[in-house]
Structure formats: structure tokens, C-alpha cells
Design an enzyme around this catalytic site. Sequence first.
Site, PDB file in Angstrom:
ATOM      1  N   SER A 159       0.803  -1.222   0.000  1.00 54.34           N
ATOM      2  CA  SER A 159       0.000   0.000   0.000  1.00 54.34           C
ATOM      3  C   SER A 159       0.835   1.271   0.000  1.00 54.34           C
ATOM      4  CB  SER A 159      -0.939   0.010   1.204  1.00 54.34           C
ATOM      5  OG  SER A 159      -1.809  -1.090   1.157  1.00 54.34           O
ATOM      6  N   HIS A 163       1.394   4.753   4.640  1.00 55.11           N
ATOM      7  CA  HIS A 163       0.507   5.332   3.632  1.00 55.11           C
ATOM      8  C   HIS A 163       0.868   6.787   3.360  1.00 55.11           C
ATOM      9  CE1 HIS A 163      -3.088   2.339   4.167  1.00 55.11           C
ATOM     10  NE2 HIS A 163      -1.930   1.738   3.948  1.00 55.11           N
TER      11      HIS A 163
END
Length: 356
Positions: free
Chosen positions: A256, A314
Site C-alpha cells: 500500500s 501510507h
Amino acid sequence: MTSMNSACWTLRTCSGRSWCQGRRVLMEQRNGFRKASKKTDRGGFETHQVTDTVKSSITTPMAESVPPARSYFLKQLYKPLIFTLGFSGGSFGVAAIWQYESLKSRMKSYLDDVRADWLEKLRPPKQGAFRKQVNQWWNNLSEGQKAVSGIIVLNGLVFCLWRVPSLQRTMVRYFTSNPASRSLCLPMVLSTFSHFSLFHMAANMYVLWSFSTSIVSMMGKEQFFAVYLSAGAVSSFASYISKIVTGRFGPSLGASGAIMAILAAVCTKMPEAKLAIIFLPMFTFTAGNAIKAIMAIDSAGLIMGWRFFDHAAHLGGALFGIWYALYGNEFIWKKREPLVKMWHEFRNGPPRSGDS
């Protein structure tokens, strides 16, 4: 646009230095990581013990002891920092040379095809309906989809390795990133190809596949791979910093962070592009608003201490993607000419006598 709930999930394991932070670390409930019980010993310290084995006979290795001081880990950050800078620089250097070789090979192939075009009529057609369908499917893919196919296959192979019980300790040590591990640097990249949950991997790969055409058309496949790999290292380093500062140690894994860099770069370059959620296609929004909303959620999660996702990874990946879209191409990729020139001279060797 698919849901961005896919993330660098945090496993309930500790690896490397044989210790666990005496706090609860979140895990992947859907795939068998179960909650460990807490017991207080006579000295007052909490220790964690594995009470159950995970599904598919996979046991998560745990250890117990008192964690070292936080200042110790702050001193250890110089190694991941040097690795991040060196690996990112090396990725762009290799990508520049790869692009040079690709262009040279493409020109040679074009000339060879022109010369041998008349031979194609003499060759018998390839047999096999299945092979013909596979070739047709592959040729219909965009350059971006072809580029990410290798990444998807590699993630699938690593996912299968997690199913092998005898490899669990190796997988935790090298395919999860953790500032408390003995292996600090290599897992920063390997963990971006690692998923324990099938849903986690499928969601991440779907997002990567969806944005592959846009990002590769913007950058080219060589620059895309350099950005993707660098973003993986940068997002892992951001995760290291967050875990050390907050004291919330634990292994993380997932693509991610790198995918957030790709998503952020596309949304920065094309902020007015219309996106939609896969399960709610009737609701559309601009790419610029999408990346702002995602970063706002991750910022809230980082501040409030949500542990279901690695929000620092992230944010690190997203910030790197935004920076590269605005400045990175100008300051890094466009400065590759001296390196390519050096490679050209090295590859062709010194000029022969009599050559001008």
C-alpha cells in the site's frame, strides 16, 4: 476507484531481537492471526504468549522480554536512512540504463524486422488455440498493465510462501518491516511484495492495475518501476520513524505504501480526472479530492493511534508520490543524461584507432 482499505497490515508477531513491546499489536483477523493472551509475571512486566496456532497450521513466532530504550532505535535509524537513499538512487540509475538499453534494442529489432519481413510469409502459423488466445489477450493489454503484471505475479508467489509453515520465521524476518528486527534494511523493500491476507493482496493489486495505464503513460515503464520501488523503501522508512516515536512496535507488510505513491502521483498530475468506488459506481469524485480524503483519513489514524493499518507508511508513500509528480521528475529523472553517457561510453568501449 477501488476502496483504499488495503494497507500495510500489521501482524501480531515479533521478529529479530527476540522481544515484544508489551502492548497489543493488531493482526489480520480474517486470515488466522489470533489474539494472544496477556500474563503478568512477578516482576510486573507484561509478556505475550501464543495460545493458539493460526489456520492452515501456521504458527506465528513470538518472543518475550523487555524492549530496549527508544533512544537505541533512534540511533539505529541511520542504517535504514542510508539504505533508503542508496536504494532509491540505485533504482533510478538502473532505470535510466534500462531505458537506454530498451531504446537501443528496439531500434535494432525494428531494423531486423524490416529485413526479415519477407520470411514471415514462409513461416508456418503457430499452432494451438489456447496459445493464440493468450497471445491475443497479452497483446490487447496496455503498456502499463503489462508492466504491473510482473509485480502482481511476484506478490502472488510471496503470498503462497506465507502458506508454508516451515518458512514462517523467514517470512516474518525478511518479508515484514519492523524497526525491532535484526534485519532492518532488506525487509523495507521485500515487505512491499508481501501479503498474508488474500483480500489485502487482491485489493492492492486491483488498485495498482487500475492506475497502471495512467502512470506508465506519464512516466514510461522504466521510470515507473524506479518510483514504485523507491516509494516502497520511503514508506517503510516513514513507518520506522512513526513506530519508534510512538513506541508502537510491530511488523508491517503490504504494497500500500508504494501504491499510495502511484495513486498520489496520478491524482496530482490529473486532479480533475473522475474516479468512482468499485462497489458504488454511481458516486463519482475528482482525483484531487480523492487523494486529499485518503491522506486526511491516514493523518487522523496516525494522530489517534489507529493500528488496523500502517497509516505512517501510507502517508510516507503519498507524500513521496506528490513530491515526485511536482519536483522529482525535474530534479532526478531529467538529470540522468551524465549517467547514460557514462554507460554508453563504458558499453561501447574506447574509440578504435582511426575513429574520429
